[in-house]
Design a protein around this motif. Structure first.
Motif, PDB file in Angstrom:
ATOM      1  N   ASP A 141      99.938 -22.512 -30.147  1.00 25.30           N
ATOM      2  CA  ASP A 141      99.220 -23.780 -30.152  1.00 25.30           C
ATOM      3  C   ASP A 141     100.119 -24.788 -30.863  1.00 25.30           C
ATOM      4  OD1 ASP A 141      97.628 -25.982 -30.580  1.00 25.30           O
ATOM      5  OD2 ASP A 141      96.019 -24.887 -31.590  1.00 25.30           O
ATOM      6  N   PRO A 142     100.661 -25.780 -30.145  1.00 22.97           N
ATOM      7  CA  PRO A 142     101.615 -26.705 -30.761  1.00 22.97           C
ATOM      8  C   PRO A 142     101.046 -27.487 -31.939  1.00 22.97           C
ATOM      9  CG  PRO A 142     101.002 -27.448 -28.563  1.00 22.97           C
ATOM     10  CD  PRO A 142     100.370 -26.109 -28.766  1.00 22.97           C
ATOM     11  N   ASP A 143      99.725 -27.569 -32.052  1.00 26.81           N
ATOM     12  CA  ASP A 143      99.117 -28.285 -33.171  1.00 26.81           C
ATOM     13  C   ASP A 143      98.848 -27.393 -34.380  1.00 26.81           C
ATOM     14  OD1 ASP A 143      99.094 -30.677 -31.732  1.00 26.81           O
ATOM     15  OD2 ASP A 143      97.201 -30.125 -30.770  1.00 26.81           O
ATOM     16  N   ALA A 144      99.018 -26.101 -34.196  1.00 24.92           N
ATOM     17  CA  ALA A 144      98.752 -25.162 -35.290  1.00 24.92           C
ATOM     18  C   ALA A 144     100.019 -24.908 -36.094  1.00 24.92           C
ATOM     19  CB  ALA A 144      98.234 -23.845 -34.725  1.00 24.92           C
ATOM     20  N   ASP A 145      99.828 -24.546 -37.350  1.00 23.05           N
ATOM     21  CA  ASP A 145     100.948 -24.171 -38.202  1.00 23.05           C
ATOM     22  C   ASP A 145     101.427 -22.790 -37.754  1.00 23.05           C
ATOM     23  OD1 ASP A 145     102.757 -23.553 -40.175  1.00 23.05           O
ATOM     24  OD2 ASP A 145     101.322 -23.659 -41.828  1.00 23.05           O
ATOM     25  N   PRO A 146     102.691 -22.647 -37.364  1.00 22.07           N
ATOM     26  CA  PRO A 146     103.160 -21.358 -36.867  1.00 22.07           C
ATOM     27  C   PRO A 146     103.324 -20.303 -37.961  1.00 22.07           C
ATOM     28  CG  PRO A 146     104.963 -22.917 -36.945  1.00 22.07           C
ATOM     29  CD  PRO A 146     103.712 -23.676 -37.295  1.00 22.07           C
ATOM     30  N   GLY A 147     103.279 -20.685 -39.203  1.00 24.43           N
ATOM     31  CA  GLY A 147     103.422 -19.724 -40.294  1.00 24.43           C
ATOM     32  C   GLY A 147     104.850 -19.664 -40.814  1.00 24.43           C
ATOM     33  N   LYS A 148     104.993 -19.136 -42.011  1.00 27.41           N
ATOM     34  CA  LYS A 148     106.303 -19.081 -42.676  1.00 27.41           C
ATOM     35  C   LYS A 148     107.320 -18.266 -41.887  1.00 27.41           C
ATOM     36  CE  LYS A 148     104.375 -19.510 -47.291  1.00 27.41           C
ATOM     37  NZ  LYS A 148     104.116 -18.815 -48.554  1.00 27.41           N
ATOM     38  N   ARG A 149     106.881 -17.134 -41.397  1.00 27.06           N
ATOM     39  CA  ARG A 149     107.799 -16.255 -40.685  1.00 27.06           C
ATOM     40  C   ARG A 149     108.348 -16.921 -39.421  1.00 27.06           C
ATOM     41  NH1 ARG A 149     106.680  -9.912 -40.066  1.00 27.06           N
ATOM     42  NH2 ARG A 149     108.679  -9.360 -39.213  1.00 27.06           N
ATOM     43  N   ARG A 150     107.486 -17.573 -38.662  1.00 27.26           N
ATOM     44  CA  ARG A 150     107.943 -18.244 -37.440  1.00 27.26           C
ATOM     45  C   ARG A 150     108.822 -19.461 -37.767  1.00 27.26           C
ATOM     46  NH1 ARG A 150     107.556 -15.237 -32.696  1.00 27.26           N
ATOM     47  NH2 ARG A 150     105.558 -14.199 -32.660  1.00 27.26           N
ATOM     48  N   ARG A 151     108.544 -20.135 -38.869  1.00 26.60           N
ATOM     49  CA  ARG A 151     109.404 -21.264 -39.253  1.00 26.60           C
ATOM     50  C   ARG A 151     110.800 -20.776 -39.627  1.00 26.60           C
ATOM     51  NH1 ARG A 151     104.584 -23.222 -41.659  1.00 26.60           N
ATOM     52  NH2 ARG A 151     105.247 -22.518 -43.709  1.00 26.60           N
ATOM     53  N   LEU A 152     110.883 -19.677 -40.361  1.00 32.42           N
ATOM     54  CA  LEU A 152     112.178 -19.098 -40.707  1.00 32.42           C
ATOM     55  C   LEU A 152     112.892 -18.609 -39.447  1.00 32.42           C
ATOM     56  CD1 LEU A 152     114.252 -18.293 -42.794  1.00 32.42           C
ATOM     57  CD2 LEU A 152     112.932 -16.204 -43.222  1.00 32.42           C
ATOM     58  N   GLU A 153     112.140 -17.996 -38.563  1.00 41.28           N
ATOM     59  CA  GLU A 153     112.697 -17.561 -37.284  1.00 41.28           C
ATOM     60  C   GLU A 153     113.302 -18.749 -36.533  1.00 41.28           C
ATOM     61  OE1 GLU A 153     110.143 -16.348 -33.702  1.00 41.28           O
ATOM     62  OE2 GLU A 153     110.703 -14.446 -34.625  1.00 41.28           O
ATOM     63  N   GLN A 154     112.610 -19.885 -36.556  1.00 41.64           N
ATOM     64  CA  GLN A 154     113.123 -21.063 -35.855  1.00 41.64           C
ATOM     65  C   GLN A 154     114.435 -21.546 -36.455  1.00 41.64           C
ATOM     66  OE1 GLN A 154     112.027 -22.395 -32.931  1.00 41.64           O
ATOM     67  NE2 GLN A 154     113.987 -23.423 -33.115  1.00 41.64           N
ATOM     68  N   ARG A 155     114.576 -21.476 -37.749  1.00 44.47           N
ATOM     69  CA  ARG A 155     115.848 -21.868 -38.382  1.00 44.47           C
ATOM     70  C   ARG A 155     116.990 -20.984 -37.888  1.00 44.47           C
ATOM     71  NH1 ARG A 155     113.751 -22.721 -44.532  1.00 44.47           N
ATOM     72  NH2 ARG A 155     112.613 -24.646 -44.138  1.00 44.47           N
TER      73      ARG A 155
END
Length: 190
Positions: A141-155
Motif C-alpha cells: 500500500d503506497p500510503d502505508a509505512d513499509p516498516g524499518k526492514r523494508r526501508r533498509l532493504e530499499q537503501r
C-alpha cells in the motif's frame, strides 16, 4: 559485503519472468517463497498462480516452496499445485536451501530462487551461491509505512541499481504485461 544482499535479477512479479528463457539457459529447478512473492501474505493460491505452476511443470521445471511458514499454511497454498515444500526453513540459514537442492535433485547452478525479501530469500540464496530473482512484494500500500526492514532493504536496492552486479541472469524478463508491469528497475516503494 553488500553484494550478498544484491539479487541476480529483479522482476516486477513472477509473471514478468521469462521462464522459457531460463529453461533454455539450462535452469531446471525453481525454489519459490510464497507470501508476498506469489500471493499476498497468508492468502490461498489463485487460478493464475495455479496455471503458472501447471505451465512451469509442463515446460519441465521442478518446483519447491521454501518457506518460513508452518506446514499447514503451505499445504493450504499448495492445494491445487503439485510441488514439494520445506516448512519452517529459517531463511536465510543455508540448511533449507541445501535441503531444497537435494529434494529437487539438482545442482545450485541449475536452480533459481524467487522471493520478495532481500534479507531472507536473496541473502540466503547468495550465501549458498544459488542464482536468484527478487520480485516486488505483493500487497504494498503506497500510503502505508513499509516498516524499518523494508526501508533498509530499499537503501540496499538503491545501491544495487547503480551496481555493475545487476542482471547477472542476463535480463530474463518478459515484455511488459497488460497490467502495466515493467521489465526492469525497482520501484522506490519496496
Amino acid at each position: 559485503m553488500l553484494r550478498l544482499f544484491y539479487p541476480w535479477e529483479f522482476a516486477q512479479s513472477v509473471f514478468a519472468i521469462d521462464f522459457a528463457r531460463l529453461y533454455a539457459m539450462g535452469f531446471r529447478g525453481l525454489i519459490f517463497d510464497i507470501d508476498n512473492t506469489l500471493v499476498p501474505h497468508g492468502a490461498d493460491s489463485t487460478p493464475e498462480i495455479d496455471a503458472l505452476f501447471a505451465r512451469l511443470h509442463q515446460m519441465g521445471f521442478r518446483s519447491l516452496m521454501l518457506s518460513n511458514n508452518g506446514p499447514d499454511r503451505i499445504r493450504r497454498f499448495l492445494q491445487n499445485i503439485d510441488a514439494g515444500f520445506i516448512d519452517n526453513a529459517q531463511k536465510p540459514r543455508k540448511k533449507g536451501y541445501r535441503q531444497a537442492l537435494a529434494r529437487l535433485g539438482l545442482e545450485r547452478q541449475q536452480v533459481v530462487v524467487i522471493g520478495d525479501q532481500v534479507f531472507t530469500d536473496i541473502f540466503g540464496a547468495n550465501r549458498c551461491r544459488i542464482p536468484n530473482i527478487l520480485v516486488r512484494y505483493i500487497g504494498y500500500d503506497p500510503d502505508a509505512d513499509p516498516g524499518k526492514r523494508r526501508r533498509l532493504e530499499q537503501r540496499i536496492l538503491n545501491r544495487y541499481e547503480k551496481s555493475p552486479c545487476r542482471h547477472r541472469l542476463g535480463e530474463i524478463l518478459s515484455a511488459p504485461t497488460a497490467a502495466g508491469e515493467g521489465t526492469s528497475g525497482r520501484d522506490t516503494a519496496t
